[in-house]
Scaffold this motif. Structure first.
Motif, short mmCIF file in Angstrom:
data_model
loop_
_atom_site.label_atom_id
_atom_site.label_comp_id
_atom_site.label_asym_id
_atom_site.label_seq_id
_atom_site.Cartn_x
_atom_site.Cartn_y
_atom_site.Cartn_z
N HIS A 128 39.42 37.22 -58.15
CA HIS A 128 38.31 38.12 -58.46
C HIS A 128 37.46 38.26 -57.20
CE1 HIS A 128 35.28 40.12 -60.84
NE2 HIS A 128 34.37 39.29 -60.40
N CYS A 129 36.92 39.43 -56.99
CA CYS A 129 36.09 39.70 -55.81
C CYS A 129 34.63 39.82 -56.22
CB CYS A 129 36.54 40.99 -55.14
SG CYS A 129 38.27 40.97 -54.72
N LEU A 130 33.77 39.21 -55.46
CA LEU A 130 32.34 39.26 -55.75
C LEU A 130 31.65 40.45 -55.10
CD1 LEU A 130 31.45 35.48 -55.48
CD2 LEU A 130 31.79 36.84 -57.55
N ASP A 131 32.34 41.14 -54.19
CA ASP A 131 31.75 42.31 -53.54
C ASP A 131 32.86 43.33 -53.26
OD1 ASP A 131 33.06 41.47 -51.20
OD2 ASP A 131 31.28 40.42 -50.48
N ASP A 132 32.51 44.39 -52.56
CA ASP A 132 33.48 45.47 -52.35
C ASP A 132 34.45 45.23 -51.20
OD1 ASP A 132 31.66 45.74 -50.31
OD2 ASP A 132 31.16 47.83 -50.72
N ARG A 133 34.41 44.05 -50.58
CA ARG A 133 35.35 43.74 -49.50
C ARG A 133 36.74 43.42 -50.03
NH1 ARG A 133 32.86 39.05 -46.38
NH2 ARG A 133 32.34 38.45 -48.51
N ASN A 134 36.85 43.13 -51.32
CA ASN A 134 38.14 42.88 -51.98
C ASN A 134 38.90 41.70 -51.39
OD1 ASN A 134 39.46 43.72 -54.22
ND2 ASN A 134 40.78 45.18 -53.17
#
Length: 140
Positions: free
Chosen positions: A28-34
């Motif tokens: 899971h990603c916490l931001d848009d950086r993936n």
């Protein structure tokens, strides 16, 4: 750290067997950086609760180890299955998953993950046959 809400996502998912139950491992990603900075691990076998992961970790680690080492043990098992293919049932390149209430821990970059979130996991693409309990060849 407690995971108090239902979380969902879509990412690669590895479904693997361990000590008689089937578990899922997603990121899971916490931001848009993936980056996939969070490891999501939980049981998929009906009737197996998320606490079983932590119980196995306590059994397999030294008695003096705490939650941090237990989290790294859980992460190592999931990562081993993903990387080596050990006990893999199926891999989904883009699986839809939901994680319900459980326990989290800081991994501090262990296995390239910052956090571990555990809980009762469901993966939409997994079939009942894929998540059914099995008889292990050996037990811990």
């Amino acid at each position: 750290m407690t995971v108090d809400e239902i979380l969902s996502g879509q990412s690669r998912v590895t479904v693997f067997r361990m000590f008689g139950a089937v578990f899922g491992y997603a990121t899971h990603c916490l931001d848009d950086r993936n980056l996939g900075d969070v490891a999501v691990v939980g049981p998929l076998t009906p009737g197996v609760e998320w606490g079983r992961l932590w119980q196995m970790a306590r059994t397999m680690c030294r008695s003096s180890d705490g939650d941090g080492e237990h989290a790294r043990w859980i992460m190592a098992q999931a990562n081993r299955s993903f990387i080596c293919g050990s006990d893999v049932v199926v891999k989904f390149p883009q699986g839809a998953w939901k994680l319900a209430r459980g326990k989290g821990a800081d991994l501090g970059g262990y296995c390239n993950r910052d956090q571990l979130w555990t809980g009762n996991l469901t993966v939409e693409e997994a079939t009942p046959e894929q998540v059914a309990a099995y008889r292990p060849i050996y037990t811990a």
